[in-house]
Motif scaffolding. Structure first.
Motif, PDB file in Angstrom:
ATOM      1  N   PHE A  34      53.802  36.713  50.500  1.00 21.61           N
ATOM      2  CA  PHE A  34      52.225  36.277  50.203  1.00 21.61           C
ATOM      3  C   PHE A  34      52.304  36.778  51.566  1.00 21.61           C
ATOM      4  CE2 PHE A  34      54.814  32.784  48.284  1.00 21.61           C
ATOM      5  CZ  PHE A  34      53.648  32.680  46.633  1.00 21.61           C
ATOM      6  N   THR A  35      50.567  37.478  51.773  1.00 22.36           N
ATOM      7  CA  THR A  35      50.462  38.384  52.477  1.00 22.36           C
ATOM      8  C   THR A  35      48.410  37.376  53.084  1.00 22.36           C
ATOM      9  OG1 THR A  35      48.707  39.581  51.160  1.00 22.36           O
ATOM     10  CG2 THR A  35      51.253  40.624  52.073  1.00 22.36           C
ATOM     11  N   ALA A  36      48.164  38.132  54.185  1.00 19.93           N
ATOM     12  CA  ALA A  36      46.969  37.158  54.371  1.00 19.93           C
ATOM     13  C   ALA A  36      46.134  37.602  53.598  1.00 19.93           C
ATOM     14  CB  ALA A  36      46.227  37.944  55.913  1.00 19.93           C
ATOM     15  N   GLU A  37      45.889  39.158  53.389  1.00 23.19           N
ATOM     16  CA  GLU A  37      44.860  39.543  52.630  1.00 23.19           C
ATOM     17  C   GLU A  37      44.715  39.240  50.725  1.00 23.19           C
ATOM     18  OE1 GLU A  37      47.259  41.337  54.405  1.00 23.19           O
ATOM     19  OE2 GLU A  37      46.733  42.764  56.072  1.00 23.19           O
ATOM     20  N   GLN A  38      45.953  38.666  50.739  1.00 22.88           N
ATOM     21  CA  GLN A  38      45.512  37.895  49.227  1.00 22.88           C
ATOM     22  C   GLN A  38      44.796  36.738  49.636  1.00 22.88           C
ATOM     23  OE1 GLN A  38      50.125  37.069  48.722  1.00 22.88           O
ATOM     24  NE2 GLN A  38      50.652  39.455  48.726  1.00 22.88           N
ATOM     25  N   ILE A  39      45.125  35.522  50.622  1.00 19.77           N
ATOM     26  CA  ILE A  39      43.770  35.202  50.993  1.00 19.77           C
ATOM     27  C   ILE A  39      42.374  35.548  50.757  1.00 19.77           C
ATOM     28  CG2 ILE A  39      43.897  33.130  52.316  1.00 19.77           C
ATOM     29  CD1 ILE A  39      46.429  32.660  53.258  1.00 19.77           C
ATOM     30  N   HIS A  40      42.225  36.339  52.030  1.00 16.33           N
ATOM     31  CA  HIS A  40      40.598  37.343  52.315  1.00 16.33           C
ATOM     32  C   HIS A  40      40.720  37.528  50.092  1.00 16.33           C
ATOM     33  CE1 HIS A  40      40.588  36.970  55.890  1.00 16.33           C
ATOM     34  NE2 HIS A  40      41.534  37.600  56.147  1.00 16.33           N
ATOM     35  N   GLU A  41      41.450  38.030  50.054  1.00 13.93           N
ATOM     36  CA  GLU A  41      41.603  39.077  48.281  1.00 13.93           C
ATOM     37  C   GLU A  41      40.569  37.282  47.532  1.00 13.93           C
ATOM     38  OE1 GLU A  41      43.741  41.566  46.649  1.00 13.93           O
ATOM     39  OE2 GLU A  41      43.030  41.238  44.911  1.00 13.93           O
ATOM     40  N   VAL A  42      40.865  36.160  47.481  1.00 15.36           N
ATOM     41  CA  VAL A  42      41.384  35.068  46.247  1.00 15.36           C
ATOM     42  C   VAL A  42      39.662  34.413  47.046  1.00 15.36           C
ATOM     43  CG1 VAL A  42      42.333  33.305  47.339  1.00 15.36           C
ATOM     44  CG2 VAL A  42      42.977  34.102  45.589  1.00 15.36           C
ATOM     45  N   ARG A  43      39.543  33.801  48.119  1.00 15.94           N
ATOM     46  CA  ARG A  43      38.276  33.860  48.617  1.00 15.94           C
ATOM     47  C   ARG A  43      36.786  34.492  47.922  1.00 15.94           C
ATOM     48  NH1 ARG A  43      40.943  31.093  54.213  1.00 15.94           N
ATOM     49  NH2 ARG A  43      42.132  29.679  53.206  1.00 15.94           N
ATOM     50  N   ALA A  44      37.101  35.940  48.270  1.00 13.58           N
ATOM     51  CA  ALA A  44      36.461  36.752  47.467  1.00 13.58           C
ATOM     52  C   ALA A  44      36.027  36.068  46.168  1.00 13.58           C
ATOM     53  CB  ALA A  44      36.257  37.834  47.744  1.00 13.58           C
ATOM     54  N   ASN A  45      37.424  35.922  45.773  1.00  9.59           N
ATOM     55  CA  ASN A  45      37.052  35.970  44.086  1.00  9.59           C
ATOM     56  C   ASN A  45      36.756  34.788  43.528  1.00  9.59           C
ATOM     57  OD1 ASN A  45      37.940  39.315  43.956  1.00  9.59           O
ATOM     58  ND2 ASN A  45      39.804  39.214  43.672  1.00  9.59           N
ATOM     59  N   TYR A  46      37.156  33.740  44.010  1.00  6.13           N
ATOM     60  CA  TYR A  46      36.536  32.386  43.234  1.00  6.13           C
ATOM     61  C   TYR A  46      36.085  31.846  44.629  1.00  6.13           C
ATOM     62  CZ  TYR A  46      40.535  33.976  40.238  1.00  6.13           C
ATOM     63  OH  TYR A  46      41.379  34.296  39.783  1.00  6.13           O
ATOM     64  N   PRO A  47      34.633  31.847  45.157  1.00  6.89           N
ATOM     65  CA  PRO A  47      34.028  31.074  45.904  1.00  6.89           C
ATOM     66  C   PRO A  47      35.037  29.364  45.973  1.00  6.89           C
ATOM     67  CG  PRO A  47      32.567  32.673  44.833  1.00  6.89           C
ATOM     68  CD  PRO A  47      33.864  32.419  43.861  1.00  6.89           C
ATOM     69  N   GLY A  48      34.981  28.615  47.251  1.00  8.67           N
ATOM     70  CA  GLY A  48      35.366  27.483  47.103  1.00  8.67           C
ATOM     71  C   GLY A  48      36.716  26.881  46.049  1.00  8.67           C
ATOM     72  N   VAL A  49      37.431  28.156  46.387  1.00  7.56           N
ATOM     73  CA  VAL A  49      38.482  28.138  46.263  1.00  7.56           C
ATOM     74  C   VAL A  49      40.033  27.397  48.110  1.00  7.56           C
ATOM     75  CG1 VAL A  49      39.415  30.198  47.428  1.00  7.56           C
ATOM     76  CG2 VAL A  49      41.202  29.360  45.418  1.00  7.56           C
ATOM     77  N   LYS A  50      40.998  26.756  46.882  1.00  5.90           N
ATOM     78  CA  LYS A  50      41.881  26.356  48.315  1.00  5.90           C
ATOM     79  C   LYS A  50      43.024  26.446  47.827  1.00  5.90           C
ATOM     80  CE  LYS A  50      38.885  22.426  49.806  1.00  5.90           C
ATOM     81  NZ  LYS A  50      38.183  23.306  51.146  1.00  5.90           N
ATOM     82  N   VAL A  51      43.045  27.119  49.179  1.00  4.15           N
ATOM     83  CA  VAL A  51      44.719  27.457  49.164  1.00  4.15           C
ATOM     84  C   VAL A  51      45.714  26.540  50.401  1.00  4.15           C
ATOM     85  CG1 VAL A  51      46.254  29.766  50.480  1.00  4.15           C
ATOM     86  CG2 VAL A  51      43.631  29.922  49.465  1.00  4.15           C
TER      87      VAL A  51
END
Ligand code: 13P
Ligand code: SF4
Length: 359
Positions: free
Chosen positions: A229-246
């Motif tokens: 798991f990487t920091a980029e994946q978190i940035h990407e998921v936040r860009a694609n899914y507003p409001g997502v909780k990681v």
């Protein structure tokens, strides 16, 4: 080790295996307790008497005095710990004896003893407290107990670190560098107060000054499932899914844990999903079987795996099948239980008991 399931169990249909497991459970009744880790397959989880994280399951094993047959659907170090915590009248079985943990294997006894020897000039047992992650072989838990230390899991690592640093100047934490580092940061330590002991190099690849300055010495081990798991994946998921909780497991690298909305043990992640309001979007950084189960039991929430491309499967957890479980329940009398012998048993028990006490 070679392990082959008898043909009769290998070739049974799922329906017949399920019936056999149900019948064996009925026959064995209170004699039997099936403990199942959160990473197990859905078809195995279905037959759990208790499902939990490594801390919760060891606590249940310690308190389960009536059942003499404990079947631990997890990996080897978990079954060993359960054996240490149960009585002589109880036997612990690991349905697939090949289920190990590559991270636990990154700390070998000879390397840990050599490191401990190298640390003697820095105060040894007077000043350094060993903390062994639950993911270690029993021999290393015994080393920890013998030297006054304790075991931790991802659910109590912060309390274990506090306990250790209240009593000695430094902690020697093995084998997961990421859990150790993430816990140190949570505890308020600065990055420069933690060093990584590279067991392939003399003196861990550290200078005397680095060791003297350190509050926590971290073994250079990691989990190959969580380090994907990487920091980029978190940035990407936040860009694609507003409001997502990681939410991620603390075996993930520090930059991932620091960016996530929450981190914690497998039971913490299960609770996080259960308590999230209906309609929540949750990206999880841990093993895929747990994530798939969360998505399955919470159809009103969008729950998915954080990386989106790698499949974070723990091949060892995945080894245990319904076939193995049926075989173990029907033929336990022919199977060798997991057994930790003296003196390792008593020394490891000291360290495990300390973990249960501080909780
Ligand atoms: P938990 O203690 O959170 O169940 O984790 C065990 C483990 O092996 C995670 O990879
Ligand atoms: Fe070991 Fe990683 Fe599997 Fe957990 S997920 S059992 S740490 S290999």
């Amino acid at each position: 080790m070679y392990f082959a399931l008898p043909k009769e169990y290998r070739e049974s249909s799922i329906e017949s295996l399920r019936e056999r497991v149900i019948e064996a459970k009925r026959k064995l009744c209170n004699r039997l307790c099936i403990l199942v880790h959160h990473y197990q397959r859905l078809e195995v989880v279905e037959f759990a008497d208790h499902i939990g994280d490594s801390y919760g399951l060891s606590k249940i094993a310690a308190g389960k005095k009536d059942a003499d047959i404990i079947v631990f659907c997890g990996v080897h170090f978990m079954a060993e710990s359960a054996d240490i915590l149960t009585g002589d009248h109880q036997n612990v079985y690991l349905p697939n004896p090949l289920a190990g943990c590559p991270m636990a294997d990154m700390a070998e006894m000879a390397d840990v003893l050599a490191a401990w020897e190298s640390l003697q000039p820095y105060g040894g047992v007077e000043k350094i407290m060993p903390i062994s992650y639950m993911n270690t072989a029993a021999g290393l838990k015994a080393f920890t107990g013998r030297n006054g230390g304790l075991i931790c899991t991802s659910s109590n690592a912060a309390s274990a670190l506090r306990w250790a640093l209240e009593r000695r100047e430094k902690a020697f934490f093995f084998p997961d560098q990421h859990l150790g580092y993430n816990t140190g940061i949570k505890f308020g330590l600065k990055p420069e107060e933690m060093v990584i002991w590279d067991f392939t190099r003399d003196d861990g690849g550290l200078t005397a000054e680095q060791i003297e300055r350190a509050r926590v010495i971290l073994w250079k081990g990691h989990c190959h499932v969580h380090t994907n798991f990487t920091a980029e994946q978190i940035h990407e998921v936040r860009a694609n899914y507003p409001g997502v909780k990681v939410v991620v497991h603390p075996e993930c690298p520090p930059e991932v844990v620091q960016l996530a909305d929450a981190s914690g043990s497998t039971s913490f992640i299960v609770k996080f999903c259960a308590e999230a309001p209906s309609g929540s979007i949750i990206a999880i950084g841990t093993e895929i079987n747990l994530i798939n189960r969360m998505a399955h039991v919470h159809p009103d929430k969008k729950i998915f795996e954080l990386s989106g491309m790698t499949c974070p499967v723990c091949a060892n957890m995945y080894r245990t099948t319904l076939n193995d479980l049926a075989y173990t329940l029907e033929r336990f009398e022919d199977i060798k239980p997991i057994r930790v012998n003296e003196p390792i048993r008593s020394e490891a028990r000291l360290a495990l008991d300390k973990m249960l006490e501080i909780a």
